[in-house]
Write a protein that holds these residues in place. Sequence first.
Motif, PDB file in Angstrom:
ATOM      1  N   ALA A  52     -25.573 -26.556  43.711  1.00  0.00           N
ATOM      2  CA  ALA A  52     -25.385 -25.148  43.373  1.00  0.00           C
ATOM      3  C   ALA A  52     -24.971 -24.356  44.618  1.00  0.00           C
ATOM      4  CB  ALA A  52     -26.682 -24.587  42.798  1.00  0.00           C
ATOM      5  N   GLU A  53     -25.645 -24.652  45.735  1.00  0.00           N
ATOM      6  CA  GLU A  53     -25.329 -23.937  46.988  1.00  0.00           C
ATOM      7  C   GLU A  53     -23.877 -24.110  47.384  1.00  0.00           C
ATOM      8  OE1 GLU A  53     -27.936 -24.898  50.237  1.00  0.00           O
ATOM      9  OE2 GLU A  53     -29.558 -23.756  49.271  1.00  0.00           O
ATOM     10  N   THR A  54     -23.427 -25.364  47.337  1.00  0.00           N
ATOM     11  CA  THR A  54     -22.026 -25.597  47.714  1.00  0.00           C
ATOM     12  C   THR A  54     -21.084 -24.860  46.782  1.00  0.00           C
ATOM     13  OG1 THR A  54     -22.549 -27.777  46.800  1.00  0.00           O
ATOM     14  CG2 THR A  54     -21.796 -27.693  49.089  1.00  0.00           C
ATOM     15  N   LYS A  55     -21.455 -24.887  45.488  1.00  0.00           N
ATOM     16  CA  LYS A  55     -20.606 -24.186  44.505  1.00  0.00           C
ATOM     17  C   LYS A  55     -20.505 -22.691  44.870  1.00  0.00           C
ATOM     18  CE  LYS A  55     -19.352 -26.854  40.829  1.00  0.00           C
ATOM     19  NZ  LYS A  55     -20.072 -27.478  39.701  1.00  0.00           N
ATOM     20  N   TYR A  56     -21.699 -22.128  45.156  1.00  0.00           N
ATOM     21  CA  TYR A  56     -21.716 -20.704  45.541  1.00  0.00           C
ATOM     22  C   TYR A  56     -20.815 -20.447  46.745  1.00  0.00           C
ATOM     23  CZ  TYR A  56     -25.546 -19.386  42.424  1.00  0.00           C
ATOM     24  OH  TYR A  56     -26.302 -19.117  41.338  1.00  0.00           O
ATOM     25  N   LYS A  57     -20.998 -21.341  47.705  1.00  0.00           N
ATOM     26  CA  LYS A  57     -20.244 -21.191  48.949  1.00  0.00           C
ATOM     27  C   LYS A  57     -18.750 -21.221  48.667  1.00  0.00           C
ATOM     28  CE  LYS A  57     -21.650 -22.559  53.559  1.00  0.00           C
ATOM     29  NZ  LYS A  57     -22.182 -23.704  54.323  1.00  0.00           N
ATOM     30  N   GLU A  58     -18.367 -22.214  47.863  1.00  0.00           N
ATOM     31  CA  GLU A  58     -16.947 -22.344  47.530  1.00  0.00           C
ATOM     32  C   GLU A  58     -16.430 -21.086  46.882  1.00  0.00           C
ATOM     33  OE1 GLU A  58     -16.273 -25.809  45.115  1.00  0.00           O
ATOM     34  OE2 GLU A  58     -16.773 -27.128  46.809  1.00  0.00           O
ATOM     35  N   ARG A  59     -17.229 -20.632  45.919  1.00  0.00           N
ATOM     36  CA  ARG A  59     -16.843 -19.413  45.196  1.00  0.00           C
ATOM     37  C   ARG A  59     -16.702 -18.243  46.183  1.00  0.00           C
ATOM     38  NH1 ARG A  59     -13.660 -17.903  41.925  1.00  0.00           N
ATOM     39  NH2 ARG A  59     -14.064 -15.878  40.963  1.00  0.00           N
ATOM     40  N   GLY A  60     -17.722 -18.198  47.073  1.00  0.00           N
ATOM     41  CA  GLY A  60     -17.699 -17.139  48.092  1.00  0.00           C
ATOM     42  C   GLY A  60     -16.434 -17.178  48.921  1.00  0.00           C
ATOM     43  N   ASN A  61     -16.109 -18.390  49.360  1.00  0.00           N
ATOM     44  CA  ASN A  61     -14.900 -18.543  50.167  1.00  0.00           C
ATOM     45  C   ASN A  61     -13.665 -18.042  49.443  1.00  0.00           C
ATOM     46  OD1 ASN A  61     -16.214 -19.525  52.323  1.00  0.00           O
ATOM     47  ND2 ASN A  61     -15.816 -21.702  51.862  1.00  0.00           N
ATOM     48  N   VAL A  62     -13.584 -18.458  48.170  1.00  0.00           N
ATOM     49  CA  VAL A  62     -12.427 -18.053  47.368  1.00  0.00           C
ATOM     50  C   VAL A  62     -12.342 -16.531  47.315  1.00  0.00           C
ATOM     51  CG1 VAL A  62     -11.406 -18.068  45.066  1.00  0.00           C
ATOM     52  CG2 VAL A  62     -12.410 -20.161  45.991  1.00  0.00           C
ATOM     53  N   LEU A  63     -13.529 -15.927  47.052  1.00  0.00           N
ATOM     54  CA  LEU A  63     -13.557 -14.465  46.971  1.00  0.00           C
ATOM     55  C   LEU A  63     -13.096 -13.831  48.279  1.00  0.00           C
ATOM     56  CD1 LEU A  63     -16.781 -13.490  45.001  1.00  0.00           C
ATOM     57  CD2 LEU A  63     -14.419 -12.939  44.450  1.00  0.00           C
ATOM     58  N   ALA A  64     -13.664 -14.353  49.369  1.00  0.00           N
ATOM     59  CA  ALA A  64     -13.311 -13.798  50.680  1.00  0.00           C
ATOM     60  C   ALA A  64     -11.819 -13.923  50.938  1.00  0.00           C
ATOM     61  CB  ALA A  64     -14.099 -14.509  51.767  1.00  0.00           C
ATOM     62  N   GLU A  65     -11.292 -15.119  50.612  1.00  0.00           N
ATOM     63  CA  GLU A  65      -9.853 -15.334  50.809  1.00  0.00           C
ATOM     64  C   GLU A  65      -9.046 -14.328  50.012  1.00  0.00           C
ATOM     65  OE1 GLU A  65      -8.925 -19.454  50.017  1.00  0.00           O
ATOM     66  OE2 GLU A  65     -10.177 -20.027  51.745  1.00  0.00           O
ATOM     67  N   ASP A  66      -9.509 -14.133  48.770  1.00  0.00           N
ATOM     68  CA  ASP A  66      -8.822 -13.153  47.919  1.00  0.00           C
ATOM     69  C   ASP A  66      -8.769 -11.803  48.599  1.00  0.00           C
ATOM     70  OD1 ASP A  66      -8.211 -14.844  45.983  1.00  0.00           O
ATOM     71  OD2 ASP A  66      -9.627 -14.065  44.458  1.00  0.00           O
ATOM     72  N   GLN A  67      -9.987 -11.436  49.089  1.00  0.00           N
ATOM     73  CA  GLN A  67     -10.092 -10.126  49.720  1.00  0.00           C
ATOM     74  C   GLN A  67      -9.164 -10.007  50.929  1.00  0.00           C
ATOM     75  OE1 GLN A  67     -14.123  -9.250  50.693  1.00  0.00           O
ATOM     76  NE2 GLN A  67     -14.363  -8.027  48.829  1.00  0.00           N
TER      77      GLN A  67
END
Lengths: 258, 174
Positions: free
Chosen positions: A17-32
């Motif tokens: 779950a943590e890695t998933k969150y992290k990945e999602r976070g990264n994607v979001l940050a990249e988007d931003q």
Amino acid sequence: MHRRGVGAGAIAKKKLAETKYKERGNVLAEDQIAQMSKQLETFKTHLEEFASKHKQEIRKSAQFRVQFQDMCATIGVDPLASGKGFWSEMLGVGDFYYELGVQIIEVCLALKHRNGGLITLEELHQRVLKGRGKFAQDVSQDDLTRAIKKLKSLGNGFSMIPVGGTYLVQSVPAELNMDHTVVLQLAEKKGFVTVSEIRSSLTWETERAKHVLEHLLKEGLAWLDTQAAGEPQYWLPALFSELYSRDVSPEEASQLMP
Amino acid sequence: MSFEWPWQYNFPPFFTLQPNADTRQKQLVAWCSLVLTYCRHHKIYTLDVMEAQESPIFNNKKIERKLPTEAVQIIFEELRKKGNLEWIDKNKSRCLIMWRRPEEWGKLIYQWVSKNGMTNSVFTLYELSNGDDTAKEEFHGLEEWMLLKSLQALQLEQKAEIIAFNDSKGVKFF
């Protein structure tokens, strides 16, 4: 007893779950970031468009130039940072300030033997304008200040000392501390200063006043007048108003060569 | 045309010998130049030291400053070293002021002579300094001793020869 989520399986699940969150976070940050850079890009394009559209005004009008500089400063762009960047190529502002810098150095050098390397911003302004001729673009004191700041990057040769409502531009690397600066400020109105004036205005000891004045003599910035009524006066040629409008005579010019 | 004083003339410390060596050097150069241009403007060929000290050169009444005797002597000595001044008497009370050195005058005269194709001709000294032909030249009106010195300088360069007439002198240019 049933305890949930303490087995090896649970740990693995949590990690996943943590890695998933992290990945999602990264994607979001990249988007931003992508969005931000897109915005910045748009802004830069607009600023560039603006710059090229008003190129002539920026080059010609001193007032416009100040405003443009302010605008650039608020978003952290320094059009003078490099001679090769977009800004200088586009506007030629880099060249403008480099040229101005050279002219400032020329004026300062030409007058160094008179004023010991100290000149008021007004006089410098007048002389630079005169040197540029009638048809060159207008130059404001703000432009001079910017050009001088650029000259500072060449070493500690150039600096600006605030006196009264204006500045003294120093073009020789004389060591001037706060004491010297304050005395220069005191001399600004009359062009000279005396020990007792310093004592009464700054409430200094005689020794401290004498020490500063001696230093100014030593650096060639001040001249001593012992014929004044009362006590010796220390004169600053840079602040001597009659000198203001005088041209450099041929004799003086010939002394410039070392 | 009235004499234009340099800016330093109204700068009070100009009349105090400066303690800082560099500043003093600039001051002396400016003084020498002032004395020479002043004498040139007023066509002064000799200076009496006592009189000079009271004259406007060293005495600015407007700002009430006067150059001290010691400083005047230093300036005269400086001028002598540069070849612009010669003492007349041993006590150094009177001097000749040469705002152009003899060689410089000689050069000017020789230029005029060659420009007018008058080499190989003979002139009297009076002709050179007071003749109609030289009216527009800078050396017109030059005092005789100065003219003679200039011609002697030319003679050393073998460009002229001074000839003695009955009671006056003449010169031939080559």
